[in-house]
Design a protein around this motif. Structure first.
Motif, PDB file in Angstrom:
ATOM      1  N   GLN A 174       0.858  -1.183   0.000  1.00 42.71           N
ATOM      2  CA  GLN A 174       0.000   0.000   0.000  1.00 42.71           C
ATOM      3  C   GLN A 174       0.899   1.239   0.000  1.00 42.71           C
ATOM      4  O   GLN A 174       1.657   1.442  -0.933  1.00 42.71           O
ATOM      5  CB  GLN A 174      -0.997  -0.054   1.151  1.00 42.71           C
ATOM      6  N   ASP A 175       0.851   2.069   1.063  1.00 40.40           N
ATOM      7  CA  ASP A 175       1.688   3.265   1.083  1.00 40.40           C
ATOM      8  C   ASP A 175       2.830   3.159   2.078  1.00 40.40           C
ATOM      9  O   ASP A 175       3.457   4.165   2.422  1.00 40.40           O
ATOM     10  CB  ASP A 175       0.838   4.498   1.406  1.00 40.40           C
ATOM     11  N   GLU A 176       3.126   1.936   2.522  1.00 38.69           N
ATOM     12  CA  GLU A 176       4.166   1.738   3.528  1.00 38.69           C
ATOM     13  C   GLU A 176       5.429   1.161   2.887  1.00 38.69           C
ATOM     14  O   GLU A 176       5.374   0.124   2.226  1.00 38.69           O
ATOM     15  CB  GLU A 176       3.676   0.795   4.626  1.00 38.69           C
ATOM     16  N   ARG A 177       6.548   1.841   3.117  1.00 42.20           N
ATOM     17  CA  ARG A 177       7.841   1.380   2.590  1.00 42.20           C
ATOM     18  C   ARG A 177       8.256   0.113   3.323  1.00 42.20           C
ATOM     19  O   ARG A 177       8.251   0.046   4.556  1.00 42.20           O
ATOM     20  CB  ARG A 177       8.884   2.482   2.775  1.00 42.20           C
ATOM     21  N   LEU A 178       8.634  -0.905   2.568  1.00 41.33           N
ATOM     22  CA  LEU A 178       9.056  -2.173   3.141  1.00 41.33           C
ATOM     23  C   LEU A 178      10.549  -2.156   3.465  1.00 41.33           C
ATOM     24  O   LEU A 178      11.316  -1.390   2.869  1.00 41.33           O
ATOM     25  CB  LEU A 178       8.761  -3.311   2.162  1.00 41.33           C
ATOM     26  N   ALA A 179      10.938  -3.032   4.370  1.00 41.04           N
ATOM     27  CA  ALA A 179      12.355  -3.198   4.665  1.00 41.04           C
ATOM     28  C   ALA A 179      13.086  -3.693   3.423  1.00 41.04           C
ATOM     29  O   ALA A 179      12.529  -4.427   2.598  1.00 41.04           O
ATOM     30  CB  ALA A 179      12.539  -4.181   5.813  1.00 41.04           C
ATOM     31  N   ASP A 180      14.339  -3.293   3.293  1.00 39.31           N
ATOM     32  CA  ASP A 180      15.104  -3.622   2.089  1.00 39.31           C
ATOM     33  C   ASP A 180      15.221  -5.123   1.849  1.00 39.31           C
ATOM     34  O   ASP A 180      15.305  -5.565   0.701  1.00 39.31           O
ATOM     35  CB  ASP A 180      16.503  -3.020   2.169  1.00 39.31           C
ATOM     36  N   ASP A 181      15.230  -5.916   2.925  1.00 41.87           N
ATOM     37  CA  ASP A 181      15.435  -7.349   2.747  1.00 41.87           C
ATOM     38  C   ASP A 181      14.138  -8.121   2.531  1.00 41.87           C
ATOM     39  O   ASP A 181      14.165  -9.335   2.393  1.00 41.87           O
ATOM     40  CB  ASP A 181      16.186  -7.936   3.939  1.00 41.87           C
ATOM     41  N   LEU A 182      12.999  -7.425   2.465  1.00 41.48           N
ATOM     42  CA  LEU A 182      11.739  -8.142   2.299  1.00 41.48           C
ATOM     43  C   LEU A 182      11.515  -8.585   0.855  1.00 41.48           C
ATOM     44  O   LEU A 182      10.887  -9.598   0.589  1.00 41.48           O
ATOM     45  CB  LEU A 182      10.565  -7.281   2.769  1.00 41.48           C
ATOM     46  N   GLY A 229       5.420  -5.167  -3.220  1.00 40.02           N
ATOM     47  CA  GLY A 229       4.985  -5.858  -2.018  1.00 40.02           C
ATOM     48  C   GLY A 229       3.504  -6.114  -1.944  1.00 40.02           C
ATOM     49  O   GLY A 229       3.042  -6.730  -0.985  1.00 40.02           O
ATOM     50  N   ASP A 230       2.736  -5.651  -2.942  1.00 33.17           N
ATOM     51  CA  ASP A 230       1.302  -5.945  -2.923  1.00 33.17           C
ATOM     52  C   ASP A 230       0.700  -5.817  -4.310  1.00 33.17           C
ATOM     53  O   ASP A 230       1.323  -5.307  -5.242  1.00 33.17           O
ATOM     54  CB  ASP A 230       0.556  -5.088  -1.895  1.00 33.17           C
ATOM     55  N   SER A 271       2.727 -24.630   1.371  1.00 33.58           N
ATOM     56  CA  SER A 271       3.690 -25.638   1.806  1.00 33.58           C
ATOM     57  C   SER A 271       5.035 -25.442   1.121  1.00 33.58           C
ATOM     58  O   SER A 271       6.076 -25.845   1.640  1.00 33.58           O
ATOM     59  CB  SER A 271       3.167 -27.047   1.514  1.00 33.58           C
ATOM     60  N   GLU A 272       5.030 -24.810  -0.052  1.00 35.05           N
ATOM     61  CA  GLU A 272       6.271 -24.522  -0.771  1.00 35.05           C
ATOM     62  C   GLU A 272       6.798 -23.123  -0.487  1.00 35.05           C
ATOM     63  O   GLU A 272       7.968 -22.841  -0.737  1.00 35.05           O
ATOM     64  CB  GLU A 272       6.059 -24.653  -2.284  1.00 35.05           C
ATOM     65  N   LEU A 273       5.922 -22.252   0.016  1.00 37.04           N
ATOM     66  CA  LEU A 273       6.301 -20.853   0.175  1.00 37.04           C
ATOM     67  C   LEU A 273       5.734 -20.337   1.504  1.00 37.04           C
ATOM     68  O   LEU A 273       4.726 -19.642   1.542  1.00 37.04           O
ATOM     69  CB  LEU A 273       5.752 -20.032  -0.997  1.00 37.04           C
ATOM     70  N   PRO A 274       6.375 -20.683   2.610  1.00 35.52           N
ATOM     71  CA  PRO A 274       5.859 -20.279   3.921  1.00 35.52           C
ATOM     72  C   PRO A 274       5.988 -18.785   4.160  1.00 35.52           C
ATOM     73  O   PRO A 274       6.792 -18.100   3.520  1.00 35.52           O
ATOM     74  CB  PRO A 274       6.729 -21.074   4.896  1.00 35.52           C
ATOM     75  N   GLY A 275       5.177 -18.291   5.105  1.00 36.54           N
ATOM     76  CA  GLY A 275       5.276 -16.900   5.510  1.00 36.54           C
ATOM     77  C   GLY A 275       4.437 -15.937   4.705  1.00 36.54           C
ATOM     78  O   GLY A 275       4.582 -14.717   4.848  1.00 36.54           O
ATOM     79  N   PRO A 317       3.439 -10.426  -1.216  1.00 36.60           N
ATOM     80  CA  PRO A 317       2.890 -10.098   0.104  1.00 36.60           C
ATOM     81  C   PRO A 317       3.209 -11.199   1.113  1.00 36.60           C
ATOM     82  O   PRO A 317       2.429 -12.122   1.331  1.00 36.60           O
ATOM     83  CB  PRO A 317       1.383  -9.991  -0.168  1.00 36.60           C
ATOM     84  N   TRP A 318       4.375 -11.097   1.728  1.00 34.05           N
ATOM     85  CA  TRP A 318       4.782 -12.102   2.707  1.00 34.05           C
ATOM     86  C   TRP A 318       5.382 -11.430   3.938  1.00 34.05           C
ATOM     87  O   TRP A 318       5.763 -10.268   3.917  1.00 34.05           O
ATOM     88  CB  TRP A 318       5.762 -13.104   2.105  1.00 34.05           C
ATOM     89  N   HIS A 319       5.422 -12.176   5.031  1.00 38.76           N
ATOM     90  CA  HIS A 319       5.962 -11.671   6.282  1.00 38.76           C
ATOM     91  C   HIS A 319       7.487 -11.624   6.223  1.00 38.76           C
ATOM     92  O   HIS A 319       8.117 -12.434   5.521  1.00 38.76           O
ATOM     93  CB  HIS A 319       5.549 -12.573   7.447  1.00 38.76           C
ATOM     94  N   PRO A 320       8.106 -10.711   6.978  1.00 42.16           N
ATOM     95  CA  PRO A 320       9.561 -10.750   7.112  1.00 42.16           C
ATOM     96  C   PRO A 320       9.999 -12.087   7.715  1.00 42.16           C
ATOM     97  O   PRO A 320       9.265 -12.710   8.486  1.00 42.16           O
ATOM     98  CB  PRO A 320       9.862  -9.595   8.072  1.00 42.16           C
TER      99      PRO A 320
END
Length: 250
Positions: A8-16, A65-66, A187-191, A226-229
């Protein structure tokens, strides 16, 4: 290749987002205001970069990211002179409206926004011409809210499973291929932020995407992550390998 490191309008961490080299990074200064006005600024900057890359190279890859960034991809393709259809790989329908969404999650509106819903929020400020339902293809959607299922029952949006995608039945003309990575079985792509069990393998998704790319009609490959860190090296490696496989296919 364009990288829009936002949810959305939130900058993600560089490693995400695991691919940060060899890309054009889009991170404009966003104004104060609501999420929609901030996304207009973000998407306008991304659309200009996408249009420039399509004009120069004939096509582009957009990583984000989305799924909402697909609006910028459509705007960029149209600014470059194309009138593309959309092929939307996603575990979800993304065809909610603000009125039908029970969660209020804006990503759940992403495909419907491309088709002209709430045009005053993004499409009109960006100068986007909506894509008609009969030029929209939804692939792999299996986790639908009741309102989405009701809409799709009478919609002209074509639907396929990943394995049975018929490239011959895709709309004519240029194409944008959008891949939300959650179309892949968790199952192949957790998080994943919104994991939906019972999905296809990454290999099956890649094969389907390659079949579309082989038509030589794709002007943009739009990939949403769209995944969790995570700090798990194995998960990080799997994510990086998936992005590399998708971009290499293009």
């Amino acid at each position: 290749m364009i990288l829009v490191p936002y949810h959305q309008d939130e900058r993600l961490a560089d490693d995400l987002l695991p691919l940060t080299t060899g890309v054009r990074l889009i991170e404009p200064a966003l104004p104060d205001g609501d999420v929609w006005s901030r996304m207009v600024t973000l998407h306008a900057a991304a659309a200009d970069a996408i249009a420039a890359e399509i004009r120069a190279d004939g096509d582009t890859i957009v990583l984000s990211g989305d799924c909402l960034v697909a609006m910028a991809t459509l705007a960029g393709a149209q600014r470059a002179g194309h009138d593309p259809a959309i092929v939307w790989f996603d575990a979800h329908g993304d065809v909610h409206t603000l009125e039908s969404s029970s969660s209020g999650y804006l990503g759940g509106l992403s495909l419907r926004l491309l088709q002209g819903a709430h045009a005053d929020r993004l499409a009109t400020p960006l100068g986007v011409r909506p894509i008609s339902e009969n030029r929209s293809v939804l692939v792999g959607a299996r986790d639908l809210d009741p309102a989405e299922a009701d809409f799709l029952r009478t919609s002209a949006i074509a639907r396929f499973g990943v394995a049975d995608l018929d490239v011959a039945k895709l709309p004519d003309g240029p194409l944008i291929v959008h891949v939300d990575v959650d179309v892949i079985d968790p199952s192949e792509l957790p998080g994943l932020l919104f994991a939906a069990p019972g999905g296809p393998s990454a290999a099956d998704v890649l094969q389907a995407v390659r079949r579309i790319l082989d038509t030589n009609r794709v002007v943009a490959l739009d990939v949403a992550c769209p995944w969790h860190p995570t700090t798990d090296p194995a998960v990080q490696q799997d994510r990086a390998a998936l992005i590399e496989d998708l971009t290499r296919a293009f």
